[in-house]
Design a protein around this motif. Structure first.
Motif, PDB file in Angstrom:
ATOM      1  N   TYR A  31       0.828  -1.197   0.000  1.00 63.01           N
ATOM      2  CA  TYR A  31       0.000   0.000   0.000  1.00 63.01           C
ATOM      3  C   TYR A  31       0.870   1.257   0.000  1.00 63.01           C
ATOM      4  O   TYR A  31       1.892   1.296   0.689  1.00 63.01           O
ATOM      5  N   CYS A  32       0.449   2.260  -0.733  1.00 66.52           N
ATOM      6  CA  CYS A  32       1.075   3.568  -0.582  1.00 66.52           C
ATOM      7  C   CYS A  32       0.158   4.447   0.255  1.00 66.52           C
ATOM      8  O   CYS A  32      -1.058   4.220   0.314  1.00 66.52           O
ATOM      9  N   ALA A  33       0.761   5.431   0.904  1.00 64.82           N
ATOM     10  CA  ALA A  33       0.004   6.293   1.799  1.00 64.82           C
ATOM     11  C   ALA A  33       0.613   7.689   1.797  1.00 64.82           C
ATOM     12  O   ALA A  33       1.809   7.851   1.536  1.00 64.82           O
ATOM     13  N   ALA A  34      -0.230   8.668   2.121  1.00 70.57           N
ATOM     14  CA  ALA A  34       0.186  10.062   2.128  1.00 70.57           C
ATOM     15  C   ALA A  34      -0.021  10.658   3.511  1.00 70.57           C
ATOM     16  O   ALA A  34      -1.032  10.400   4.164  1.00 70.57           O
ATOM     17  N   ALA A  35       0.940  11.490   3.923  1.00 69.95           N
ATOM     18  CA  ALA A  35       0.872  12.136   5.233  1.00 69.95           C
ATOM     19  C   ALA A  35       1.229  13.609   5.097  1.00 69.95           C
ATOM     20  O   ALA A  35       2.207  13.961   4.444  1.00 69.95           O
ATOM     21  N   GLN A  36       0.443  14.445   5.762  1.00 70.35           N
ATOM     22  CA  GLN A  36       0.705  15.887   5.724  1.00 70.35           C
ATOM     23  C   GLN A  36       1.675  16.254   6.841  1.00 70.35           C
ATOM     24  O   GLN A  36       1.322  16.955   7.788  1.00 70.35           O
ATOM     25  N   THR A  37       2.878  15.756   6.709  1.00 69.50           N
ATOM     26  CA  THR A  37       3.926  16.022   7.692  1.00 69.50           C
ATOM     27  C   THR A  37       5.225  16.359   6.975  1.00 69.50           C
ATOM     28  O   THR A  37       5.430  15.979   5.829  1.00 69.50           O
ATOM     29  N   LEU A  38       6.112  17.065   7.662  1.00 70.16           N
ATOM     30  CA  LEU A  38       7.408  17.395   7.094  1.00 70.16           C
ATOM     31  C   LEU A  38       8.350  16.189   7.159  1.00 70.16           C
ATOM     32  O   LEU A  38       9.095  15.912   6.219  1.00 70.16           O
ATOM     33  N   ILE A  39       8.283  15.471   8.262  1.00 70.15           N
ATOM     34  CA  ILE A  39       9.141  14.302   8.447  1.00 70.15           C
ATOM     35  C   ILE A  39       8.336  13.068   8.076  1.00 70.15           C
ATOM     36  O   ILE A  39       7.237  12.875   8.579  1.00 70.15           O
ATOM     37  N   PRO A  40       8.840  12.227   7.183  1.00 72.13           N
ATOM     38  CA  PRO A  40       8.069  11.047   6.789  1.00 72.13           C
ATOM     39  C   PRO A  40       7.860  10.112   7.964  1.00 72.13           C
ATOM     40  O   PRO A  40       8.817   9.663   8.591  1.00 72.13           O
ATOM     41  N   PRO A  41       6.615   9.794   8.289  1.00 74.63           N
ATOM     42  CA  PRO A  41       6.344   8.937   9.451  1.00 74.63           C
ATOM     43  C   PRO A  41       6.469   7.457   9.122  1.00 74.63           C
ATOM     44  O   PRO A  41       6.477   7.068   7.953  1.00 74.63           O
ATOM     45  N   ILE A  42       6.559   6.649  10.176  1.00 69.63           N
ATOM     46  CA  ILE A  42       6.642   5.207   9.986  1.00 69.63           C
ATOM     47  C   ILE A  42       5.436   4.482  10.569  1.00 69.63           C
ATOM     48  O   ILE A  42       5.301   3.279  10.386  1.00 69.63           O
ATOM     49  N   ARG A  43       4.563   5.185  11.277  1.00 68.54           N
ATOM     50  CA  ARG A  43       3.379   4.544  11.866  1.00 68.54           C
ATOM     51  C   ARG A  43       2.165   4.751  10.974  1.00 68.54           C
ATOM     52  O   ARG A  43       1.941   5.832  10.453  1.00 68.54           O
ATOM     53  N   THR A  44       1.360   3.717  10.838  1.00 72.59           N
ATOM     54  CA  THR A  44       0.177   3.802   9.986  1.00 72.59           C
ATOM     55  C   THR A  44      -0.767   4.902  10.454  1.00 72.59           C
ATOM     56  O   THR A  44      -1.402   5.562   9.630  1.00 72.59           O
ATOM     57  N   SER A  45      -0.833   5.137  11.747  1.00 72.36           N
ATOM     58  CA  SER A  45      -1.778   6.114  12.295  1.00 72.36           C
ATOM     59  C   SER A  45      -1.436   7.547  11.895  1.00 72.36           C
ATOM     60  O   SER A  45      -2.284   8.441  12.003  1.00 72.36           O
ATOM     61  N   GLU A  46      -0.236   7.770  11.425  1.00 72.26           N
ATOM     62  CA  GLU A  46       0.183   9.116  11.042  1.00 72.26           C
ATOM     63  C   GLU A  46      -0.094   9.436   9.576  1.00 72.26           C
ATOM     64  O   GLU A  46       0.177  10.545   9.133  1.00 72.26           O
ATOM     65  N   TYR A  47      -0.616   8.478   8.841  1.00 73.51           N
ATOM     66  CA  TYR A  47      -0.929   8.689   7.437  1.00 73.51           C
ATOM     67  C   TYR A  47      -2.406   8.996   7.266  1.00 73.51           C
ATOM     68  O   TYR A  47      -3.255   8.427   7.936  1.00 73.51           O
ATOM     69  N   ASP A  48      -2.689   9.910   6.334  1.00 75.07           N
ATOM     70  CA  ASP A  48      -4.045  10.408   6.159  1.00 75.07           C
ATOM     71  C   ASP A  48      -4.819   9.684   5.054  1.00 75.07           C
ATOM     72  O   ASP A  48      -6.026   9.502   5.157  1.00 75.07           O
ATOM     73  N   ASP A  49      -4.126   9.333   3.981  1.00 78.56           N
ATOM     74  CA  ASP A  49      -4.802   8.752   2.823  1.00 78.56           C
ATOM     75  C   ASP A  49      -4.059   7.501   2.375  1.00 78.56           C
ATOM     76  O   ASP A  49      -2.820   7.458   2.418  1.00 78.56           O
ATOM     77  N   TRP A  50      -4.829   6.523   1.890  1.00 78.88           N
ATOM     78  CA  TRP A  50      -4.275   5.223   1.505  1.00 78.88           C
ATOM     79  C   TRP A  50      -4.796   4.790   0.143  1.00 78.88           C
ATOM     80  O   TRP A  50      -5.937   5.111  -0.225  1.00 78.88           O
ATOM     81  N   GLY A  51      -3.957   4.036  -0.566  1.00 75.86           N
ATOM     82  CA  GLY A  51      -4.413   3.397  -1.786  1.00 75.86           C
ATOM     83  C   GLY A  51      -5.080   2.074  -1.479  1.00 75.86           C
ATOM     84  O   GLY A  51      -5.185   1.663  -0.309  1.00 75.86           O
TER      85      GLY A  51
END
Length: 124
Positions: A95-115
Motif C-alpha cells: 500500500y502507498c500512503a500520504a501524510a501531511q507532515t514534514l518528516i516522513p512517518p513510519i506509523r500507519t496512524s500518522e498517514y491520512d490517505d491510503w491506496g
C-alpha cells in the motif's frame, strides 16, 4: 485529501525485481510525505519505506534496507518503490500512503490517505 492508486505488483521468483508505482490525484502531492506499507495474510500492516515531500529524506525498514528504493516524481504526481533481490517473505499486499507532515512517518496512524493496494507474490 489525495487519491492514491498503486500498480506494478505481480508474481516474481525469488531474487527477481519489481517496481511499484503509486499515482496520486490532486495538485498538492508535492506537499505530502509518502510511504509504502505491506500486509501479509494474518499479519499486521507494516512499514516498508517513506520519503519526505522534497524527496531528500528517506526511511527504510531494516528488512528491506539495501534491497528496496523509494523515490518520487512530483512533476508526475507519482511515488515509486523499486524492489530488488526479492524474497518469499516479501510476499504481501503493498500500500502507498500520504501524510501531511514534514518528516516522513513510519506509523500507519500518522498517514491520512491510503491506496487500495497491489499484490506482490515472490515464489521460492
Amino acid at each position: 485529501q489525495v487519491q492514491l492508486v498503486e500498480s506494478g505488483g505481480g508474481l516474481v521468483q525469488a531474487g527477481g525485481s519489481l517496481r511499484l508505482s503509486c499515482a496520486a490525484s490532486g495538485r498538492t502531492f508535492s506537499t505530502y510525505a509518502m510511504g509504502w506499507f505491506r500486509q501479509a495474510p494474518g499479519k499486521e500492516r507494516e512499514f516498508v519505506a517513506a520519503i519526505s515531500w522534497s524527496g531528500h529524506r528517506f526511511l527504510y525498514a531494516d528488512s528491506v534496507k539495501g534491497r528496496f528504493t523509494i523515490s518520487r516524481d512530483n512533476a508526475k504526481n507519482t511515488l515509486y518503490l523499486q524492489m530488488n533481490s526479492l524474497k518469499p517473505e516479501d510476499t504481501a499486499v503493498y500500500y502507498c500512503a500520504a501524510a501531511q507532515t514534514l518528516i516522513p512517518p513510519i506509523r500507519t496512524s500518522e498517514y491520512d490517505d491510503w491506496g487500495q493496494g497491489t499484490q506482490v507474490t515472490v515464489s521460492s
